[in-house]
Design a protein around this motif. Structure first.
Motif, PDB file in Angstrom:
ATOM      1  N   LYS A   1       9.705  71.336  16.937  1.00  0.00           N
ATOM      2  CA  LYS A   1      10.102  70.529  17.762  1.00  0.00           C
ATOM      3  C   LYS A   1      10.853  69.247  17.297  1.00  0.00           C
ATOM      4  CE  LYS A   1      10.825  69.225  22.403  1.00  0.00           C
ATOM      5  NZ  LYS A   1      12.065  68.957  22.624  1.00  0.00           N
ATOM      6  N   GLY A   2      11.668  68.493  17.686  1.00  0.00           N
ATOM      7  CA  GLY A   2      11.950  67.150  17.060  1.00  0.00           C
ATOM      8  C   GLY A   2      11.222  66.148  17.838  1.00  0.00           C
ATOM      9  N   HIS A   3      10.823  65.304  17.093  1.00  0.00           N
ATOM     10  CA  HIS A   3       9.978  64.085  17.906  1.00  0.00           C
ATOM     11  C   HIS A   3      10.391  62.670  17.128  1.00  0.00           C
ATOM     12  CE1 HIS A   3       6.826  67.079  18.189  1.00  0.00           C
ATOM     13  NE2 HIS A   3       6.892  67.524  17.024  1.00  0.00           N
ATOM     14  N   ILE A   4      10.227  61.840  17.864  1.00  0.00           N
ATOM     15  CA  ILE A   4       9.949  60.383  17.184  1.00  0.00           C
ATOM     16  C   ILE A   4       8.441  60.163  17.386  1.00  0.00           C
ATOM     17  CG2 ILE A   4      10.588  57.835  17.229  1.00  0.00           C
ATOM     18  CD1 ILE A   4      13.320  58.772  18.495  1.00  0.00           C
ATOM     19  N   LEU A   5       8.065  59.587  16.373  1.00  0.00           N
ATOM     20  CA  LEU A   5       6.538  59.444  16.337  1.00  0.00           C
ATOM     21  C   LEU A   5       6.159  58.239  15.697  1.00  0.00           C
ATOM     22  CD1 LEU A   5       3.903  62.201  15.290  1.00  0.00           C
ATOM     23  CD2 LEU A   5       3.559  60.055  14.537  1.00  0.00           C
TER      24      LEU A   5
ATOM     25  N   ARG B   1      -1.585  62.618   8.734  1.00  0.00           N
ATOM     26  CA  ARG B   1      -1.225  63.293   7.457  1.00  0.00           C
ATOM     27  C   ARG B   1      -0.022  64.363   7.940  1.00  0.00           C
ATOM     28  NH1 ARG B   1      -1.790  68.232   4.308  1.00  0.00           N
ATOM     29  NH2 ARG B   1      -1.497  67.661   2.179  1.00  0.00           N
ATOM     30  N   THR B   2       1.233  64.367   7.459  1.00  0.00           N
ATOM     31  CA  THR B   2       2.219  65.143   8.117  1.00  0.00           C
ATOM     32  C   THR B   2       2.627  66.006   6.898  1.00  0.00           C
ATOM     33  OG1 THR B   2       2.801  64.057  10.002  1.00  0.00           O
ATOM     34  CG2 THR B   2       4.209  65.716   9.450  1.00  0.00           C
ATOM     35  N   GLU B   3       2.489  67.308   7.018  1.00  0.00           N
ATOM     36  CA  GLU B   3       3.101  68.152   5.912  1.00  0.00           C
ATOM     37  C   GLU B   3       4.273  69.082   6.454  1.00  0.00           C
ATOM     38  OE1 GLU B   3       1.159  72.347   3.389  1.00  0.00           O
ATOM     39  OE2 GLU B   3      -0.061  71.447   5.048  1.00  0.00           O
ATOM     40  N   LEU B   4       5.123  69.012   5.533  1.00  0.00           N
ATOM     41  CA  LEU B   4       6.273  69.769   5.867  1.00  0.00           C
ATOM     42  C   LEU B   4       6.104  71.132   5.467  1.00  0.00           C
ATOM     43  CD1 LEU B   4       9.380  67.356   5.447  1.00  0.00           C
ATOM     44  CD2 LEU B   4       8.002  67.813   7.184  1.00  0.00           C
ATOM     45  N   GLU B   5       6.770  72.148   5.734  1.00  0.00           N
ATOM     46  CA  GLU B   5       6.636  73.585   5.445  1.00  0.00           C
ATOM     47  C   GLU B   5       7.081  73.810   4.068  1.00  0.00           C
ATOM     48  OE1 GLU B   5       7.186  77.641   7.669  1.00  0.00           O
ATOM     49  OE2 GLU B   5       8.945  76.738   7.512  1.00  0.00           O
ATOM     50  N   ASP B   6       8.137  73.057   3.453  1.00  0.00           N
ATOM     51  CA  ASP B   6       8.457  72.953   2.150  1.00  0.00           C
ATOM     52  C   ASP B   6       7.527  72.404   1.154  1.00  0.00           C
ATOM     53  OD1 ASP B   6       8.756  70.202   2.038  1.00  0.00           O
ATOM     54  OD2 ASP B   6      11.088  70.346   2.214  1.00  0.00           O
TER      55      ASP B   6
ATOM     56  N   MET C   1       3.738  52.785  11.397  1.00  0.00           N
ATOM     57  CA  MET C   1       4.700  53.615  10.495  1.00  0.00           C
ATOM     58  C   MET C   1       5.124  54.359  11.678  1.00  0.00           C
ATOM     59  SD  MET C   1       3.010  54.068   6.632  1.00  0.00           S
ATOM     60  CE  MET C   1       4.454  54.943   6.100  1.00  0.00           C
ATOM     61  N   SER C   2       6.247  55.244  11.288  1.00  0.00           N
ATOM     62  CA  SER C   2       6.908  56.121  12.194  1.00  0.00           C
ATOM     63  C   SER C   2       7.446  57.141  11.452  1.00  0.00           C
ATOM     64  CB  SER C   2       7.838  55.600  13.439  1.00  0.00           C
ATOM     65  OG  SER C   2       9.127  55.062  12.587  1.00  0.00           O
ATOM     66  N   TYR C   3       7.918  58.356  11.996  1.00  0.00           N
ATOM     67  CA  TYR C   3       8.647  59.107  11.501  1.00  0.00           C
ATOM     68  C   TYR C   3       9.686  59.798  12.742  1.00  0.00           C
ATOM     69  CZ  TYR C   3       6.043  63.626  12.907  1.00  0.00           C
ATOM     70  OH  TYR C   3       5.558  64.779  13.341  1.00  0.00           O
ATOM     71  N   GLN C   4      10.811  60.545  12.475  1.00  0.00           N
ATOM     72  CA  GLN C   4      11.833  60.960  13.173  1.00  0.00           C
ATOM     73  C   GLN C   4      12.187  62.406  12.468  1.00  0.00           C
ATOM     74  OE1 GLN C   4      12.448  57.716  12.238  1.00  0.00           O
ATOM     75  NE2 GLN C   4      13.191  58.469  10.297  1.00  0.00           N
ATOM     76  N   VAL C   5      12.323  63.466  13.307  1.00  0.00           N
ATOM     77  CA  VAL C   5      12.748  64.799  12.647  1.00  0.00           C
ATOM     78  C   VAL C   5      13.423  65.453  14.110  1.00  0.00           C
ATOM     79  CG1 VAL C   5      10.551  65.923  13.373  1.00  0.00           C
ATOM     80  CG2 VAL C   5      11.996  66.719  11.641  1.00  0.00           C
ATOM     81  N   ALA C   6      14.570  66.092  13.608  1.00  0.00           N
ATOM     82  CA  ALA C   6      15.184  66.799  14.741  1.00  0.00           C
ATOM     83  C   ALA C   6      14.531  68.166  15.177  1.00  0.00           C
ATOM     84  CB  ALA C   6      16.735  66.956  14.250  1.00  0.00           C
TER      85      ALA C   6
ATOM     86  N   HIS D   1       6.897  71.395  10.509  1.00  0.00           N
ATOM     87  CA  HIS D   1       5.996  70.442  10.207  1.00  0.00           C
ATOM     88  C   HIS D   1       4.708  70.674  10.910  1.00  0.00           C
ATOM     89  CE1 HIS D   1       8.276  68.715  13.430  1.00  0.00           C
ATOM     90  NE2 HIS D   1       7.142  68.250  13.954  1.00  0.00           N
ATOM     91  N   ARG D   2       3.662  70.223  10.307  1.00  0.00           N
ATOM     92  CA  ARG D   2       2.393  70.158  11.006  1.00  0.00           C
ATOM     93  C   ARG D   2       1.304  69.117  10.636  1.00  0.00           C
ATOM     94  NH1 ARG D   2      -1.147  75.161   8.158  1.00  0.00           N
ATOM     95  NH2 ARG D   2      -1.111  74.187   6.036  1.00  0.00           N
ATOM     96  N   SER D   3       0.487  68.547  11.460  1.00  0.00           N
ATOM     97  CA  SER D   3      -0.091  67.576  11.313  1.00  0.00           C
ATOM     98  C   SER D   3      -1.621  67.543  11.056  1.00  0.00           C
ATOM     99  CB  SER D   3      -0.165  66.297  12.628  1.00  0.00           C
ATOM    100  OG  SER D   3       1.279  66.088  12.713  1.00  0.00           O
ATOM    101  N   SER D   4      -2.264  66.675  10.364  1.00  0.00           N
ATOM    102  CA  SER D   4      -3.949  66.629  10.244  1.00  0.00           C
ATOM    103  C   SER D   4      -4.400  65.311  10.121  1.00  0.00           C
ATOM    104  CB  SER D   4      -4.192  67.704   9.106  1.00  0.00           C
ATOM    105  OG  SER D   4      -3.476  66.994   7.854  1.00  0.00           O
ATOM    106  N   THR D   5      -5.444  64.871  10.106  1.00  0.00           N
ATOM    107  CA  THR D   5      -6.132  63.714  10.122  1.00  0.00           C
ATOM    108  C   THR D   5      -7.505  63.854   9.648  1.00  0.00           C
ATOM    109  OG1 THR D   5      -6.791  61.564  10.947  1.00  0.00           O
ATOM    110  CG2 THR D   5      -6.440  63.253  12.628  1.00  0.00           C
TER     111      THR D   5
END
Length: 109
Positions: free
Chosen positions: A57-61, A69-74, A84-89, A95-99
């Motif tokens: 899912k796309g987000h603005i976070l 911590r956000t890890e991309l599948e690649d 700080m923020s990130y955005q993805v379509a 992506h998946r998140s952890s903390t």
């Protein structure tokens, strides 16, 4: 994202009931408002949280507190700290998140 047919309004997030979402470890508490097709959330991740899926899912976070911590599948990894923020379509980069310490986020998707 096109926003239409949303009248002016305010949200007192402390009055929005949280829903619990379990990860592979830890929990996420979501306070959610929907405006047409747009979902707006205040999300709190517990210390030790790890998402149980790769999200497409796309987000603005935006990170309000803690560290995410956000890890991309690649294999790329990004760490967000407060301010700080990130955005993805949608369907762009799984992506998946952890903390380790916990985090509080404001998310629009």
């Amino acid at each position: 994202m096109k926003m239409s047919a949303i009248p002016f309004g305010t949200t007192d997030w402390s009055t929005v009931a949280p829903t619990e979402h379990k990860g592979d470890s830890g929990i996420a508490l979501w306070r959610t408002r929907n405006f047409g097709d747009m979902r707006v959330r205040l999300v709190e991740y517990s210390p030790g949280y790890l998402a149980d899926h790769w999200c497409i899912k796309g987000h603005i976070l935006f990170c309000l507190e803690g560290e995410l911590r956000t890890e991309l599948e690649d294999g790329r990894v990004f760490t967000l700290k407060p301010g700080m923020s990130y955005q993805v379509a949608d369907n762009a980069e799984p992506h998946r998140s952890s903390t380790q310490t916990g985090a509080k986020l404001f998310i629009v998707d």
